[in-house]
Design a protein around this motif. Structure first.
Motif, PDB file in Angstrom:
ATOM      1  N   VAL A  93       0.798  -1.594  -0.279  1.00 29.31           N
ATOM      2  CA  VAL A  93      -0.127  -0.233  -0.322  1.00 29.31           C
ATOM      3  C   VAL A  93       0.662   1.208  -0.163  1.00 29.31           C
ATOM      4  O   VAL A  93       1.728   1.428   0.464  1.00 29.31           O
ATOM      5  CB  VAL A  93      -0.927   0.484   1.117  1.00 29.31           C
ATOM      6  CG1 VAL A  93      -2.059   1.292   1.092  1.00 29.31           C
ATOM      7  CG2 VAL A  93      -1.593  -1.601   1.347  1.00 29.31           C
ATOM      8  N   CYS A  94       0.353   2.244  -0.505  1.00 30.35           N
ATOM      9  CA  CYS A  94       1.639   3.301  -1.185  1.00 30.35           C
ATOM     10  C   CYS A  94       0.830   3.941  -0.250  1.00 30.35           C
ATOM     11  O   CYS A  94      -0.518   4.774   0.757  1.00 30.35           O
ATOM     12  CB  CYS A  94       1.489   4.431  -2.661  1.00 30.35           C
ATOM     13  SG  CYS A  94       2.190   6.038  -2.434  1.00 30.35           S
ATOM     14  N   ARG A  95       1.731   4.949   1.594  1.00 28.03           N
ATOM     15  CA  ARG A  95       1.593   5.926   2.041  1.00 28.03           C
ATOM     16  C   ARG A  95       0.792   7.178   1.901  1.00 28.03           C
ATOM     17  O   ARG A  95      -0.142   7.620   2.126  1.00 28.03           O
ATOM     18  CB  ARG A  95       2.864   6.015   2.959  1.00 28.03           C
ATOM     19  CG  ARG A  95       2.924   4.987   4.633  1.00 28.03           C
ATOM     20  CD  ARG A  95       4.351   5.728   4.743  1.00 28.03           C
ATOM     21  NE  ARG A  95       4.553   4.031   5.481  1.00 28.03           N
ATOM     22  CZ  ARG A  95       3.889   3.701   6.401  1.00 28.03           C
ATOM     23  NH1 ARG A  95       3.533   3.784   5.954  1.00 28.03           N
ATOM     24  NH2 ARG A  95       5.400   2.386   6.680  1.00 28.03           N
ATOM     25  N   SER A  96       1.324   7.419   0.403  1.00 22.67           N
ATOM     26  CA  SER A  96       0.970   8.772  -0.063  1.00 22.67           C
ATOM     27  C   SER A  96      -0.043   8.629  -0.362  1.00 22.67           C
ATOM     28  O   SER A  96      -1.525   9.537  -0.149  1.00 22.67           O
ATOM     29  CB  SER A  96       1.816   9.099  -1.181  1.00 22.67           C
ATOM     30  OG  SER A  96       1.670  11.048  -1.591  1.00 22.67           O
ATOM     31  N   CYS A  97      -0.573   7.808  -1.417  1.00 21.40           N
ATOM     32  CA  CYS A  97      -1.763   8.196  -2.769  1.00 21.40           C
ATOM     33  C   CYS A  97      -2.939   6.519  -2.236  1.00 21.40           C
ATOM     34  O   CYS A  97      -4.149   7.043  -2.523  1.00 21.40           O
ATOM     35  CB  CYS A  97      -1.579   8.251  -3.528  1.00 21.40           C
ATOM     36  SG  CYS A  97      -0.528   6.835  -4.741  1.00 21.40           S
ATOM     37  N   GLY A  98      -2.181   5.562  -1.275  1.00 20.49           N
ATOM     38  CA  GLY A  98      -2.703   4.366  -1.204  1.00 20.49           C
ATOM     39  C   GLY A  98      -3.341   3.772  -2.308  1.00 20.49           C
ATOM     40  O   GLY A  98      -4.312   2.712  -2.150  1.00 20.49           O
ATOM     41  N   LEU A 133       6.520   3.760  -0.649  1.00 22.23           N
ATOM     42  CA  LEU A 133       5.819   4.591  -1.455  1.00 22.23           C
ATOM     43  C   LEU A 133       5.661   4.093  -3.036  1.00 22.23           C
ATOM     44  O   LEU A 133       6.050   3.301  -3.427  1.00 22.23           O
ATOM     45  CB  LEU A 133       6.097   6.062  -1.833  1.00 22.23           C
ATOM     46  CG  LEU A 133       6.393   6.583  -0.706  1.00 22.23           C
ATOM     47  CD1 LEU A 133       7.778   7.708  -1.060  1.00 22.23           C
ATOM     48  CD2 LEU A 133       5.031   7.556  -0.405  1.00 22.23           C
ATOM     49  N   CYS A 134       4.329   4.216  -3.496  1.00 21.58           N
ATOM     50  CA  CYS A 134       4.715   3.571  -5.078  1.00 21.58           C
ATOM     51  C   CYS A 134       5.166   4.483  -5.621  1.00 21.58           C
ATOM     52  O   CYS A 134       6.243   5.758  -5.768  1.00 21.58           O
ATOM     53  CB  CYS A 134       2.887   3.963  -5.471  1.00 21.58           C
ATOM     54  SG  CYS A 134       2.520   5.379  -5.947  1.00 21.58           S
ATOM     55  N   PRO A 135       5.835   3.935  -7.149  1.00 22.25           N
ATOM     56  CA  PRO A 135       6.611   4.173  -8.021  1.00 22.25           C
ATOM     57  C   PRO A 135       6.422   6.027  -8.070  1.00 22.25           C
ATOM     58  O   PRO A 135       6.915   6.823  -8.208  1.00 22.25           O
ATOM     59  CB  PRO A 135       6.769   2.925  -9.265  1.00 22.25           C
ATOM     60  CG  PRO A 135       6.166   1.922  -8.775  1.00 22.25           C
ATOM     61  CD  PRO A 135       4.954   2.737  -7.970  1.00 22.25           C
ATOM     62  N   GLY A 136       5.016   6.452  -8.548  1.00 18.95           N
ATOM     63  CA  GLY A 136       4.055   7.282  -8.679  1.00 18.95           C
ATOM     64  C   GLY A 136       4.993   8.707  -7.862  1.00 18.95           C
ATOM     65  O   GLY A 136       4.601   9.673  -7.686  1.00 18.95           O
ATOM     66  N   CYS A 137       4.699   8.376  -6.879  1.00 19.35           N
ATOM     67  CA  CYS A 137       5.109   9.186  -5.441  1.00 19.35           C
ATOM     68  C   CYS A 137       6.475   8.791  -4.811  1.00 19.35           C
ATOM     69  O   CYS A 137       6.399   9.687  -4.026  1.00 19.35           O
ATOM     70  CB  CYS A 137       3.601   8.822  -4.121  1.00 19.35           C
ATOM     71  SG  CYS A 137       2.058   8.936  -4.578  1.00 19.35           S
ATOM     72  N   SER A 138       7.065   8.197  -5.764  1.00 21.28           N
ATOM     73  CA  SER A 138       8.171   8.157  -4.613  1.00 21.28           C
ATOM     74  C   SER A 138       9.235   9.731  -4.784  1.00 21.28           C
ATOM     75  O   SER A 138       8.689   9.925  -6.184  1.00 21.28           O
ATOM     76  CB  SER A 138       9.344   6.997  -5.019  1.00 21.28           C
ATOM     77  OG  SER A 138       8.563   5.752  -4.562  1.00 21.28           O
TER      78      SER A 138
END
Ligand SMILES: [Zn+2]
Ligand SMILES: [Zn+2]
Length: 141
Positions: A93-98, A133-138
């Motif tokens: 799970v991405c902490r930033s965007c879910g 963090l997902c690749p988009g949010c890293s």
């Protein structure tokens, strides 16, 4: 991609009455892995414009109870639904965007973790959530 006839068969095999909302919800969950309830309602309304929120909620609850759909709810996030059931896979799970992605269980069959001391409980599932963090949010390097 499964067809409506396959979804109707899945409902019958689970001894559930075949209804249009159930078929549409099952189809939406198969088409949109890890979708939340709102996204599933949108997808179902693409086929059944007049379907009520309640009919979708009821269908999700029934399908989850019957094991045709798995409910995933990482802490702090709304529940998501998926059609990949029974394999004890985990989630990232991405902490930033879910955003949620599947992670195969390293040990295979459920339960993948054996508690050091089960304290008398009959354990049948080990739920693991990897957070990050997902690749988009890293941040880019
Ligand atoms: Zn993200
Ligand atoms: Zn999953």
């Amino acid at each position: 991609m499964s067809s409506d006839s396959a979804f109707r068969r899945m409902l019958r095999d689970a001894a559930l009455r075949v209804t249009r909302p159930r078929v549409a919800v099952l189809s939406a969950v198969h088409a949109h892995p890890h979708a939340d309830t709102e996204a599933i309602i949108d997808a179902v309304r693409g086929r059944l414009p007049k379907v009520s929120h309640q009919a979708v909620y009821d269908s999700l609850r029934t399908l989850t109870a019957a094991g045709l759909v798995r409910r995933v709810q990482p802490s702090g996030l709304v529940a998501r639904y998926e059609s990949r059931v029974g394999d004890n896979h985990h989630h990232i799970v991405c902490r930033s965007c879910g955003a949620i992605a599947d992670a195969d269980c390293r040990a295979g069959a459920a339960p993948c973790l054996t508690a050091a001391d089960d304290r008398g409980f009959a354990i049948d599932e080990a739920e693991i959530v990897y957070w990050g963090l997902c690749p988009g949010c890293s941040p880019s390097p």
